[in-house]
Design a protein around this motif. Structure first.
Motif, mmCIF file in Angstrom:
data_model
loop_
_atom_site.group_PDB
_atom_site.id
_atom_site.type_symbol
_atom_site.label_atom_id
_atom_site.label_comp_id
_atom_site.label_asym_id
_atom_site.label_seq_id
_atom_site.Cartn_x
_atom_site.Cartn_y
_atom_site.Cartn_z
ATOM 1 N N THR A 1 30.794 23.023 11.937
ATOM 2 C CA THR A 1 32.222 23.780 11.955
ATOM 3 C C THR A 1 32.986 23.300 10.906
ATOM 4 N N LEU A 2 33.401 23.829 9.785
ATOM 5 C CA LEU A 2 34.240 23.237 8.746
ATOM 6 C C LEU A 2 35.389 23.793 8.905
ATOM 7 N N SER A 3 36.556 22.930 8.373
ATOM 8 C CA SER A 3 37.998 23.169 8.497
ATOM 9 C C SER A 3 38.570 22.598 7.304
ATOM 10 N N ARG A 4 39.512 23.078 6.849
ATOM 11 C CA ARG A 4 40.419 22.470 5.790
ATOM 12 C C ARG A 4 41.941 22.437 6.149
ATOM 13 N N ASP A 5 42.873 21.372 5.622
ATOM 14 C CA ASP A 5 44.160 21.221 5.765
ATOM 15 C C ASP A 5 44.731 21.525 4.233
ATOM 16 N N ASN A 6 45.052 22.811 4.014
ATOM 17 C CA ASN A 6 45.620 22.783 2.564
ATOM 18 C C ASN A 6 46.903 22.130 2.233
ATOM 19 N N ALA A 7 47.715 21.748 3.106
ATOM 20 C CA ALA A 7 48.953 20.817 2.816
ATOM 21 C C ALA A 7 48.552 19.373 2.528
ATOM 22 N N ASN A 8 47.371 18.914 3.075
ATOM 23 C CA ASN A 8 47.216 17.758 2.909
ATOM 24 C C ASN A 8 45.916 17.575 1.816
ATOM 25 N N ASN A 9 45.170 18.519 1.616
ATOM 26 C CA ASN A 9 44.022 18.556 0.905
ATOM 27 C C ASN A 9 42.691 17.651 1.569
ATOM 28 N N THR A 10 42.967 17.894 2.945
ATOM 29 C CA THR A 10 41.581 17.262 3.596
ATOM 30 C C THR A 10 40.534 18.286 4.136
ATOM 31 N N LEU A 11 39.396 18.004 4.349
ATOM 32 C CA LEU A 11 38.439 18.540 4.763
ATOM 33 C C LEU A 11 37.723 17.958 5.932
ATOM 34 N N THR A 12 37.364 18.783 6.814
ATOM 35 C CA THR A 12 36.481 18.283 7.930
ATOM 36 C C THR A 12 35.545 19.088 8.458
ATOM 37 N N LEU A 13 34.472 18.361 8.791
ATOM 38 C CA LEU A 13 32.964 18.915 9.099
ATOM 39 C C LEU A 13 32.835 18.469 10.745
ATOM 40 N N GLN A 14 32.899 19.201 11.575
ATOM 41 C CA GLN A 14 32.432 18.895 12.765
ATOM 42 C C GLN A 14 31.060 19.253 13.137
ATOM 43 N N MET A 15 30.395 18.348 13.644
ATOM 44 C CA MET A 15 28.724 18.296 13.650
ATOM 45 C C MET A 15 28.275 18.208 15.070
ATOM 46 N N ASN A 16 27.904 19.314 15.533
ATOM 47 C CA ASN A 16 27.450 19.223 16.928
ATOM 48 C C ASN A 16 25.858 19.430 17.233
ATOM 49 N N ASN A 17 25.086 18.989 18.170
ATOM 50 C CA ASN A 17 23.747 19.246 18.347
ATOM 51 C C ASN A 17 23.080 18.682 17.341
ATOM 52 N N LEU A 18 23.295 17.397 16.982
ATOM 53 C CA LEU A 18 22.598 16.816 15.614
ATOM 54 C C LEU A 18 21.170 16.587 15.828
ATOM 55 N N LYS A 19 20.490 16.904 14.855
ATOM 56 C CA LYS A 19 18.968 16.550 14.869
ATOM 57 C C LYS A 19 18.562 15.546 13.796
ATOM 58 N N ALA A 20 17.347 15.037 14.063
ATOM 59 C CA ALA A 20 16.843 14.180 13.148
ATOM 60 C C ALA A 20 16.902 14.695 11.584
ATOM 61 N N GLU A 21 16.514 15.876 11.356
ATOM 62 C CA GLU A 21 16.594 16.524 10.106
ATOM 63 C C GLU A 21 18.081 16.562 9.558
ATOM 64 N N ASP A 22 19.207 16.220 10.273
ATOM 65 C CA ASP A 22 20.317 16.337 9.939
ATOM 66 C C ASP A 22 20.636 14.743 9.052
ATOM 67 N N THR A 23 19.649 13.839 9.384
ATOM 68 C CA THR A 23 19.948 12.596 8.859
ATOM 69 C C THR A 23 20.096 12.460 7.214
ATOM 70 N N ALA A 24 20.995 12.137 6.363
ATOM 71 C CA ALA A 24 21.239 12.069 5.138
ATOM 72 C C ALA A 24 22.786 11.583 4.942
ATOM 73 N N LEU A 25 22.788 11.256 3.367
ATOM 74 C CA LEU A 25 24.015 10.956 2.865
ATOM 75 C C LEU A 25 24.971 12.320 2.755
ATOM 76 N N TYR A 26 25.999 12.306 3.324
ATOM 77 C CA TYR A 26 26.881 13.349 3.071
ATOM 78 C C TYR A 26 27.880 13.397 2.074
ATOM 79 N N TYR A 27 28.058 14.122 1.047
ATOM 80 C CA TYR A 27 29.147 14.239 0.109
ATOM 81 C C TYR A 27 30.143 15.430 0.330
#
Length: 115
Positions: A68-94
């Motif tokens: 789930t992705l969300s943003r805070d426009n007032a502070n220009n921040t971005l959040t990615l909530q990652m649930n039920n993670l799998k081995a194939e989610d292993t990576a460098l996230y940008y």
């Protein structure tokens, strides 16, 4: 120079959760789209999710229903909530922001899903 700083990566077991954050180091004005990408070892960088300045979200099929992705426009921040993670989610996230200066990328935060 505008920089994006990611945080929240780490090691988690399959089925676990992590919350990634991305914030600009300075005031950058209006940001259009905000995105997350990831790159696993030996693979090309792939798009994960986007949110427009109006809050419309899009997800890659591989993460839909789990991230789930969300943003805070007032502070220009971005959040990615990652649930039920799998081995194939292993990576460098940008994160990437579409700013008035052009696209700005973060340095990446490592997510490792392993038992």
């Amino acid at each position: 120079q505008v920089q994006l700083v990611e945080s929240g990566g780490g090691l988690v077991q399959p089925g676990g959760s992590l919350r990634l954050s991305c914030a600009a180091s300075t005031t950058i004005g209006r940001v259009a789209a905000m995105d997350w990408y990831r790159q696993a070892p030996g693979r090309q960088r792939e798009w994960v999710a986007s949110v427009t300045d109006r809050g419309t979200t899009l997800y890659a099929n591989s993460v839909k229903g789990r991230f789930t992705l969300s943003r805070d426009n007032a502070n220009n921040t971005l959040t990615l909530q990652m649930n039920n993670l799998k081995a194939e989610d292993t990576a460098l996230y940008y994160c990437k922001f579409g700013t008035v200066y052009g696209d700005v990328w973060g340095q990446g935060t490592q997510v490792t899903v392993s038992s």
